[in-house]
Design a protein around this motif. Structure first.
Motif, PDB file in Angstrom:
ATOM      1  N   MET A 118       0.808  -1.202   0.000  1.00 20.13           N
ATOM      2  CA  MET A 118       0.000   0.000   0.000  1.00 20.13           C
ATOM      3  C   MET A 118       0.843   1.255   0.000  1.00 20.13           C
ATOM      4  O   MET A 118       0.385   2.317  -0.386  1.00 20.13           O
ATOM      5  CB  MET A 118      -0.902   0.009   1.237  1.00 20.13           C
ATOM      6  CG  MET A 118      -1.960  -1.050   1.232  1.00 20.13           C
ATOM      7  SD  MET A 118      -3.077  -0.819   2.627  1.00 20.13           S
ATOM      8  CE  MET A 118      -2.342  -1.942   3.802  1.00 20.13           C
ATOM      9  N   GLN A 119       2.097   1.147   0.398  1.00 19.78           N
ATOM     10  CA  GLN A 119       2.864   2.336   0.659  1.00 19.78           C
ATOM     11  C   GLN A 119       3.230   3.104  -0.597  1.00 19.78           C
ATOM     12  O   GLN A 119       3.467   4.304  -0.552  1.00 19.78           O
ATOM     13  CB  GLN A 119       4.128   1.962   1.440  1.00 19.78           C
ATOM     14  CG  GLN A 119       3.794   1.480   2.851  1.00 19.78           C
ATOM     15  CD  GLN A 119       4.995   0.935   3.595  1.00 19.78           C
ATOM     16  OE1 GLN A 119       6.068   0.787   2.995  1.00 19.78           O
ATOM     17  NE2 GLN A 119       4.819   0.636   4.868  1.00 19.78           N
ATOM     18  N   HIS A 144       1.328   3.976  -2.836  1.00 21.73           N
ATOM     19  CA  HIS A 144       0.253   4.881  -3.224  1.00 21.73           C
ATOM     20  C   HIS A 144      -0.125   5.826  -2.103  1.00 21.73           C
ATOM     21  O   HIS A 144      -1.107   6.547  -2.209  1.00 21.73           O
ATOM     22  CB  HIS A 144      -0.975   4.060  -3.641  1.00 21.73           C
ATOM     23  CG  HIS A 144      -0.725   3.175  -4.832  1.00 21.73           C
ATOM     24  ND1 HIS A 144      -0.721   3.663  -6.116  1.00 21.73           N
ATOM     25  CD2 HIS A 144      -0.461   1.853  -4.911  1.00 21.73           C
ATOM     26  CE1 HIS A 144      -0.473   2.651  -6.955  1.00 21.73           C
ATOM     27  NE2 HIS A 144      -0.316   1.554  -6.247  1.00 21.73           N
ATOM     28  N   ASP A 145       0.639   5.827  -1.011  1.00 22.90           N
ATOM     29  CA  ASP A 145       0.299   6.678   0.108  1.00 22.90           C
ATOM     30  C   ASP A 145       0.316   8.153  -0.265  1.00 22.90           C
ATOM     31  O   ASP A 145      -0.407   8.956   0.310  1.00 22.90           O
ATOM     32  CB  ASP A 145       1.266   6.440   1.270  1.00 22.90           C
ATOM     33  CG  ASP A 145       0.915   5.154   2.016  1.00 22.90           C
ATOM     34  OD1 ASP A 145      -0.145   4.592   1.701  1.00 22.90           O
ATOM     35  OD2 ASP A 145       1.709   4.737   2.874  1.00 22.90           O
ATOM     36  N   THR A 204      -7.392   7.777  -4.476  1.00 22.98           N
ATOM     37  CA  THR A 204      -7.429   6.858  -5.605  1.00 22.98           C
ATOM     38  C   THR A 204      -8.890   6.524  -5.902  1.00 22.98           C
ATOM     39  O   THR A 204      -9.790   6.850  -5.118  1.00 22.98           O
ATOM     40  CB  THR A 204      -6.672   5.562  -5.273  1.00 22.98           C
ATOM     41  OG1 THR A 204      -7.301   4.934  -4.144  1.00 22.98           O
ATOM     42  CG2 THR A 204      -5.217   5.861  -4.943  1.00 22.98           C
ATOM     43  N   THR A 231      -4.369   2.033  -0.588  1.00 18.53           N
ATOM     44  CA  THR A 231      -3.655   2.983   0.260  1.00 18.53           C
ATOM     45  C   THR A 231      -3.989   2.683   1.722  1.00 18.53           C
ATOM     46  O   THR A 231      -5.006   2.057   2.030  1.00 18.53           O
ATOM     47  CB  THR A 231      -4.058   4.441  -0.047  1.00 18.53           C
ATOM     48  OG1 THR A 231      -5.444   4.626   0.297  1.00 18.53           O
ATOM     49  CG2 THR A 231      -3.844   4.779  -1.513  1.00 18.53           C
TER      50      THR A 231
END
Length: 231
Positions: free
Chosen positions: A29-30, A32-33, A38, A94
Motif C-alpha cells: 500500500m505504501q 500509493h500513500d 485513488t 492505500t
C-alpha cells in the motif's frame, strides 16, 4: 461492506477492519500513500456520503423514497466489492483507503439496522414479537464495536496479536448473509414488489444467521488472542 479496499483479497461489514492488517501486508500500500484519493478510495467516500441519503429517504413516506433507500443500500454493497476489486487489480490500495473502507461498511450497516429497528415492517410477526429485529441488530452492532476495540488494542501490542485477529473466511459469510438480509428487509417496504410474503421471514432468518456468525467469529478471535497471550 463486505469487500473493503482489499490489498490482499480478504473481505469484511461485513470485509471488515482492513486497517488492522498485519504490518507484513502494508508494504504493497505504501507506494500509493502519496496519492490520497485513488478511485477505490473515492468509491469508499461515496459510501460514507450515502449514509445521510439512506437515512433521509427511509423516513420519506413515498414509493420512490422506499425504492431509493433500497437502491442506495444495494449500490453501497456493490461499490464495497468494487473498490476492493479495483484496489487489488489496479494496485491502488492505500493505508487511508484501508482504514476508511471498514468504517464505511460499519456506518452503512449500523445505520440500516437502526433504521429498521426504529420503524419495523408492518407485518404480524413484528407486532407479535417486537424484539424480533432488535436482538440480531444489537448482536451485530455490538460485535463490530467490540472487534474494532480489540483490533485497535492488538495493533498497539505486537504482530502476533494482530495476526490473531486478521479477517478470516467466516467474515465473508457473515457479510454476505448480512447484505442479503438487509436488502430483502429494505426491499419489502416497497409494496410495488408484491408485499412481504415469504420475503420478510427469509430476511429475518438470514439476519439471525448473520448475527450468529458474528458472535461465532468474535468467539474465535477471542480464543486466538487468549492462546497468544498464554504463550
Amino acid at each position: 461492506m463486505g469487500a473493503e479496499n482489499k490489498i490482499d483479497g480478504d473481505v469484511d461489514w461485513h470485509k471488515n477492519d482492513r486497517q488492522n492488517q498485519p504490518p507484513s501486508m502494508l508494504p504493497s500500500m505504501q507506494n500509493h500513500d502519496s496519492k490520497l484519493l485513488t478511485l477505490p478510495t473515492i468509491l469508499t467516500l461515496g459510501r460514507v456520503a450515502a449514509v445521510p441519503l439512506l437515512v433521509a429517504t427511509f423516513y420519506v413516506d413515498s414509493w420512490w423514497a422506499r425504492t431509493a433507500t433500497t437502491s442506495i443500500f444495494v449500490a453501497a454493497a456493490i461499490t464495497d466489492w468494487l473498490d476492493g476489486y479495483l484496489a487489488r487489480k489496479m494496485k491502488l490500495g492505500t493505508v487511508f483507503g484501508a482504514f476508511l473502507d471498514p468504517v464505511a461498511d460499519k456506518l452503512m450497516v449500523a445505520a440500516t439496522l437502526i433504521l429498521l429497528c426504529s420503524r419495523p415492517l408492518e407485518v404480524a410477526m413484528f407486532r407479535e414479537v417486537p424484539w424480533l429485529f432488535t436482538v440480531p441488530a444489537i448482536a451485530i452492532i455490538g460485535r463490530e464495536i467490540t472487534m474494532s476495540a480489540v483490533r485497535e488494542w492488538a495493533a498497539s501490542q505486537n504482530t502476533r496479536l494482530l495476526e490473531a485477529v486478521a479477517v478470516n473466511n467466516l467474515g465473508k459469510w457473515k457479510t454476505a448473509t448480512q447484505m442479503i438480509s438487509l436488502t430483502i428487509l429494505l426491499a419489502t417496504r416497497d409494496s410495488s414488489l408484491g408485499g412481504p410474503g415469504i420475503l420478510v421471514p427469509s430476511g429475518v432468518l438470514l439476519l439471525y444467521i448473520s448475527a450468529g456468525l458474528s458472535v461465532w467469529s468474535l468467539a474465535i478471535y477471542m480464543s486466538k488472542i487468549w492462546k497468544v497471550l498464554l504463550k
